[in-house]
Scaffold this motif. Structure first.
Motif, PDB file in Angstrom:
ATOM      1  N   ARG A 243      37.641  43.358   8.633  1.00 41.89           N
ATOM      2  CA  ARG A 243      37.045  42.073   9.169  1.00 41.89           C
ATOM      3  C   ARG A 243      36.667  42.168  10.578  1.00 41.89           C
ATOM      4  N   ILE A 244      37.270  42.903  11.402  1.00 43.04           N
ATOM      5  CA  ILE A 244      36.872  43.434  12.708  1.00 43.04           C
ATOM      6  C   ILE A 244      35.685  44.068  12.848  1.00 43.04           C
ATOM      7  N   LYS A 245      35.532  45.233  11.627  1.00 43.67           N
ATOM      8  CA  LYS A 245      34.160  45.949  11.790  1.00 43.67           C
ATOM      9  C   LYS A 245      33.197  45.107  11.309  1.00 43.67           C
ATOM     10  N   ILE A 246      33.181  44.003  10.439  1.00 40.88           N
ATOM     11  CA  ILE A 246      32.420  42.945  10.120  1.00 40.88           C
ATOM     12  C   ILE A 246      31.982  42.288  11.275  1.00 40.88           C
ATOM     13  N   LEU A 247      32.733  41.732  12.139  1.00 42.59           N
ATOM     14  CA  LEU A 247      32.604  40.968  13.273  1.00 42.59           C
ATOM     15  C   LEU A 247      31.543  41.940  14.413  1.00 42.59           C
ATOM     16  N   GLU A 248      32.095  42.946  14.551  1.00 41.81           N
ATOM     17  CA  GLU A 248      31.707  44.016  15.433  1.00 41.81           C
ATOM     18  C   GLU A 248      30.226  44.178  14.975  1.00 41.81           C
ATOM     19  N   ASN A 249      29.782  44.335  13.786  1.00 42.14           N
ATOM     20  CA  ASN A 249      28.425  44.532  13.456  1.00 42.14           C
ATOM     21  C   ASN A 249      27.552  43.159  13.728  1.00 42.14           C
ATOM     22  N   LYS A 250      28.204  42.105  13.408  1.00 43.47           N
ATOM     23  CA  LYS A 250      27.745  40.586  13.825  1.00 43.47           C
ATOM     24  C   LYS A 250      27.347  40.626  15.266  1.00 43.47           C
ATOM     25  N   VAL A 251      28.340  41.152  16.401  1.00 42.19           N
ATOM     26  CA  VAL A 251      28.320  41.040  17.626  1.00 42.19           C
ATOM     27  C   VAL A 251      27.078  41.912  18.030  1.00 42.19           C
ATOM     28  N   LYS A 252      26.962  43.097  17.460  1.00 43.93           N
ATOM     29  CA  LYS A 252      25.989  43.852  17.732  1.00 43.93           C
ATOM     30  C   LYS A 252      24.614  43.397  17.281  1.00 43.93           C
ATOM     31  N   ALA A 253      24.212  43.008  16.105  1.00 45.38           N
ATOM     32  CA  ALA A 253      23.190  42.283  15.823  1.00 45.38           C
ATOM     33  C   ALA A 253      22.817  41.251  16.628  1.00 45.38           C
ATOM     34  N   LEU A 254      23.848  40.408  17.152  1.00 41.65           N
ATOM     35  CA  LEU A 254      23.458  39.331  18.121  1.00 41.65           C
ATOM     36  C   LEU A 254      22.931  40.094  19.434  1.00 41.65           C
ATOM     37  N   GLU A 255      23.498  40.834  19.963  1.00 42.23           N
ATOM     38  CA  GLU A 255      23.281  41.390  21.273  1.00 42.23           C
ATOM     39  C   GLU A 255      21.728  42.132  21.219  1.00 42.23           C
ATOM     40  N   GLU A 256      21.364  42.733  20.116  1.00 39.55           N
ATOM     41  CA  GLU A 256      20.227  43.331  19.699  1.00 39.55           C
ATOM     42  C   GLU A 256      19.139  42.188  19.813  1.00 39.55           C
ATOM     43  N   ALA A 257      19.458  41.115  19.325  1.00 37.22           N
ATOM     44  CA  ALA A 257      18.591  39.759  19.176  1.00 37.22           C
ATOM     45  C   ALA A 257      18.227  39.360  20.580  1.00 37.22           C
ATOM     46  N   ASN A 258      19.380  39.166  21.301  1.00 35.62           N
ATOM     47  CA  ASN A 258      19.250  38.865  22.983  1.00 35.62           C
ATOM     48  C   ASN A 258      18.419  39.716  23.554  1.00 35.62           C
ATOM     49  N   GLU A 259      18.328  41.098  23.341  1.00 38.39           N
ATOM     50  CA  GLU A 259      17.607  42.114  23.941  1.00 38.39           C
ATOM     51  C   GLU A 259      16.305  41.695  23.528  1.00 38.39           C
ATOM     52  N   ASN A 260      15.932  41.522  22.451  1.00 40.61           N
ATOM     53  CA  ASN A 260      14.598  41.451  21.986  1.00 40.61           C
ATOM     54  C   ASN A 260      13.817  40.065  22.643  1.00 40.61           C
ATOM     55  N   VAL A 261      14.788  39.084  22.650  1.00 36.41           N
ATOM     56  CA  VAL A 261      14.104  37.773  23.292  1.00 36.41           C
ATOM     57  C   VAL A 261      13.884  38.213  24.743  1.00 36.41           C
ATOM     58  N   ALA A 262      15.022  38.541  25.386  1.00 36.47           N
ATOM     59  CA  ALA A 262      14.717  39.061  26.833  1.00 36.47           C
ATOM     60  C   ALA A 262      13.434  39.934  27.128  1.00 36.47           C
ATOM     61  N   SER A 263      13.252  40.769  26.204  1.00 34.04           N
ATOM     62  CA  SER A 263      12.070  41.643  26.397  1.00 34.04           C
ATOM     63  C   SER A 263      10.712  41.246  25.908  1.00 34.04           C
ATOM     64  N   ALA A 264      10.777  39.862  25.075  1.00 32.90           N
ATOM     65  CA  ALA A 264       9.651  39.231  24.775  1.00 32.90           C
ATOM     66  C   ALA A 264       8.875  38.809  25.828  1.00 32.90           C
TER      67      ALA A 264
END
Length: 126
Positions: free
Chosen positions: A13-34
């Motif tokens: 479950r922790i591994k799944i949550l870590e993957n979700k956090v990583k995806a959210l961080e990447e999405a935020n980076e994409n928004v910031a670089s938009a």
């Protein structure tokens, strides 16, 4: 249930949550670089439809064709029935409707597909 099995399940479950956090961080980076919004005054744009204005500005395109579903996804809510039932008047390029400020104030005009569910936003280049 054995403790080792519980621990393995928790680690999974922790591994799944870590993957979700990583995806959210990447999405935020994409928004910031938009592409940043230019010096357009979005204060004149209806707050409810501001996301559409921001989308058009960020696109930088002189012609943007969007389906109703795409517009609803951008806005985050379903368009009113009048957008479909009274297409010509809803999508009219008039300042008598507060929502039309979302395209007029940033220099776009609309052309609606009377037979389908698409709207074309055309940037005024004059």
């Amino acid at each position: 249930m054995e403790y080792s099995q519980i621990i393995l399940e928790m680690l999974e479950r922790i591994k799944i949550l870590e993957n979700k956090v990583k995806a959210l961080e990447e999405a935020n980076e994409n928004v910031a670089s938009a592409k940043p919004i230019s010096n357009v005054d979005l204060n004149k744009v209806s707050a409810k439809y501001r996301q559409l204005a921001e989308y058009l500005v960020r696109s930088g395109a002189t012609r943007v064709e969007l389906s109703y579903a795409e517009i609803e996804e951008i806005l985050g809510f379903r368009l009113p029935d009048t957008a479909r039932n009274f297409k010509q008047s809803f999508w009219a390029n008039t300042k008598t409707h507060s929502y039309s400020s979302s395209w007029l104030e940033i220099g776009y005009k609309t052309r609606v597909d009377a037979s389908g569910d698409k709207v074309t936003f055309l940037k005024n280049t004059i």
